[in-house]
Design an enzyme around this catalytic site. Structure first.
Site, PDB file in Angstrom:
ATOM      1  CD  GLU A   1      -2.047  -2.227   1.188  1.00 39.93           C
ATOM      2  OE1 GLU A   1      -0.965  -2.638   1.669  1.00 39.93           O
ATOM      3  OE2 GLU A   1      -2.960  -2.979   0.823  1.00 39.93           O
TER       4      GLU A   1
ATOM      5  CG  HIS B   1     -11.071  -6.335   6.299  1.00 38.66           C
ATOM      6  ND1 HIS B   1     -10.429  -7.053   7.270  1.00 38.66           N
ATOM      7  CD2 HIS B   1     -10.319  -6.443   5.178  1.00 38.66           C
ATOM      8  CE1 HIS B   1      -9.327  -7.602   6.762  1.00 38.66           C
ATOM      9  NE2 HIS B   1      -9.237  -7.239   5.499  1.00 38.66           N
TER      10      HIS B   1
END
Lengths: 320, 324
Positions: B60, B129
């Protein structure tokens, strides 16, 4: 690339300018004459000059914290850099940031950041952009041995190699990240070993030999321009002073540091050029005089320049 | 007019902007043939090729760091972070790079980047999440933050975000991807920084962020039958915030309730409440109410997750409490 005598003399002048500029800034800071904390590059000038010399104007660089010479080689005026250290309005971007991270699009200098390793990702992305635009422009970024422990080092090299990006990673390995030696910093002998492990071609050169740095960089640049992807050029060198001018460097003993200073990259190159008759003692003295004058003028310019107005701190948070 | 889902609306916006400007490109994990974890980018690689829809490694930080560099050199990248929870992995590149470049260059350089991420709870995906992250981001000078709640808003705001020369964090709510709405056939763009009064009312102003907006509208519909007139405002852009529209509404209704799925403490409601407390002080007849998720991680087990997310019941009770 074969350099002419004039070019070799120019390289020597840039080495000397980098050295003398650093000396002067340290001296002024010691008497509290300017606000910016210097991070001396003494001992490492050959890397900054060697990896930047003969890059095209549109090639990009991001210097490491310590590689101040890269700015000078790329064409940032000494007086602008000095004004930046003084925090004056005539410094880069009116001194909104310290001069360590300054940029100048017209000269192919990209703004860096104070977070070590972070710019590796930005440089890799810029190289991606340049490649996608169809250009053969390259990006040279320098960083220290400590930066090679940072996550972005691995992520950036990995992305650069799988996407064949035109970025040259120049590692100034001076054996210390502030007070932490490379032996305590990493599990391999060389930063180049990490690059090789990721599939990035790597070379190791004597960082105190400006021509060795230059030639290795130029080879990497040629590869990158041809679309062959990244290279890591590890330059072994020594840091003469503390991490910053606030660092008393007490973790090193003076004998160790004195030994380092006997292998001076500036003196070495001067000697080499004198031996070849490319430089003469007279010319060397003239260059020294010219460099001293340039720095004197830079200091005068910085001291006489105004500070930015306080409210100028509110400008340009957003682009139009 | 045509009916379209929220995810298709975003996809259309991306496609239209990529056709319009060859500098726009996408990068992220599994966004090409796989189409992205939420299938937002499905099919785009067929039209635009792998050079403009790039699958990245699982990394990321460099996805966003590289996007910053590409943007600084003149491209217009739209990086995707699969789950907004992973925003923390890229905070250096948002905060210290993207958000600061224009300032530190005294206006010479810009970072025209749109960082897309899916946020929010309701899918039973657990603590890592399901978070809502806009509260984390509101304190950063130099970025814009957009949270669409309808397909119409999603498409128009995405186009505006891509055309904006600043770094924009575009937070999509994962539970809204399948929701449907009507959009015009012809091209349209929604200016950033403008709130939308989604329902007019006179008794209370409900400022509802992201997936809370459709919920607030359902609550308003129910309360209308009880004679309570609720004005629902969707800020759409949190940074810059359309304070004028919010204050104008509270001047009319005298009561304000802010609802968001982010945790209550330090959530976006705190900033909005402070602004209203100052700018709408003379109009308020009651204290400003905030409804947010409890200050906990998002639990997994379905009844616990349901408890975590502000419900229509909680919103309704909050309105009734405000009205005394």
């Amino acid at each position: 690339m074969k350099l002419t005598n004039e070019e070799l003399i120019e390289m020597y002048r840039l080495l000397l300018l980098t050295r003398k500029n650093d000396e002067r800034i340290n001296e002024i800071y010691a008497r509290k004459g300017l606000p910016e904390l210097p991070h001396s590059c003494m001992g490492e000038e050959a890397i900054a000059v060697g990896c930047t010399y003969k890059l095209r104007q549109d090639d990009y660089i991001i210097p490491s914290l310590r590689a101040r010479g890269m700015f000078l080689v790329k064409g940032i005026p000494t007086k602008v850099m000095m004004a930046g250290a003084y925090g004056k309005r005539t410094g880069p971007a009116r001194s909104l940031s310290t001069s360590h991270h300054m940029g100048d699009v017209s000269k192919g200098v990209m703004i860096g950041t104070g977070l070590i390793g972070s710019s590796l990702a930005v440089a890799t992305g810029a190289a991606l952009g340049l490649k996608d635009m169809g250009k053969d422009t390259v990006f040279v970024i320098s960083f220290g041995d400590g930066a090679s422990s940072q996550g972005d080092f691995y992520e950036s090299l990995n992305l650069a190699v799988i996407w064949k990006l035109p970025v040259i990673f120049v590692c100034e390995n001076n054996g210390y990240a502030i007070s932490t030696t490379t032996a305590r910093q990493m599990g391999v002998e060389n930063v180049a070993d990490k690059a090789t492990g990721l599939g990035v071609p790597a070379v190791i050169v004597d960082g105190n030999d400006v021509m060795a740095v230059f030639e290795a960089t130029q080879e990497a640049v040629a590869r990158a321009r041809k679309g062959e992807g990244p290279t890591l050029v590890e330059c072994k060198t020594n840091r003469w002073r503390g991490h910053s001018e606030n660092d008393r460097d007490a973790y090193r003993n003076s004998a160790e540091v004195e030994a380092m200073q006997r292998d001076c990259c500036v003196t070495r190159f001067e000697k080499h050029l004198l031996e070849k008759g490319i430089l003469t003692p007279t010319l060397a003295a003239e260059i020294m005089q010219s460099v001293a004058q340039e720095i004197d003028e830079a200091v005068k310019f910085a001291e006489e320049s105004p500070f930015p107005a306080p409210e100028e701190a509110l400008r340009h948070v957003y682009a139009d | 007019m045509k009916e379209i889902t929220y995810r298709e609306a975003i996809r259309e916006a991306l496609a239209e902007e990529m056709r319009r400007d060859e500098k726009v490109f996408l990068l992220g994990e599994d966004i090409a043939n796989y189409g992205g974890s939420f299938k937002v980018t499905l099919g785009l690689v067929e039209e635009f090729g792998t050079n403009r829809v790039k699958d990245t490694p699982l990394a990321e930080s460099v996805i966003v760091g590289a996007a910053v560099g590409a943007a600084m050199i003149g491209m217009r990248p739209v990086p995707e972070i699969m789950f907004a929870d992973f925003m923390v992995l890229v905070m250096d590149h948002i905060v210290n790079n993207a958000a600061k470049m224009t300032y530190m260059s005294d206006g010479e350089v810009s970072v025209p980047m749109v960082l897309r991420a899916a946020q929010g709870a309701g899918s039973g995906s657990g603590a890592h999440h399901c978070q809502s992250v806009e509260g984390w981001l509101m304190n950063i000078p130099g970025i814009k933050i957009v949270l669409p709640s309808t397909p119409y808003d999603a498409k128009g705001l995405m186009k505006a975000a891509i055309r904006d020369n600043n770094p924009v964090v575009f937070l999509e709510h994962k539970m809204l991807y399948a929701t449907k709405g009507m959009i015009p056939e012809e091209e349209y763009v929604i200016e950033l920084g403008k709130a939308d009064v989604k329902r007019e009312g006179s008794d209370v102003t409900v400022i509802a962020i992201s997936a809370m907006a459709p919920k607030a509208l359902k609550v308003a519909e129910v309360l209308a039958k009880e004679g309570i007139s609720v004005e629902v405002i969707d800020p759409r852009t949190l940074k810059p915030l359309d304070t004028e529209t919010l204050v104008k509404s509270v001047a009319k209704t005298k009561r304000a309730l802010i609802v968001h799925e982010a945790c209550l403490t330090g959530g976006p409601g705190a900033e909005i409440a402070a602004i209203l407390a100052k700018e709408a002080f003379d109009y308020l007849d009651a204290p400003i109410t905030r409804i947010g998720a409890p200050d906990t991680p998002v639990p997994f087990s379905p009844p616990m997750e349901k408890f975590f997310i502000p419900s229509e019941q909680r919103i309704m009770q909050g309105i009734k409490d405000l009205l005394g």
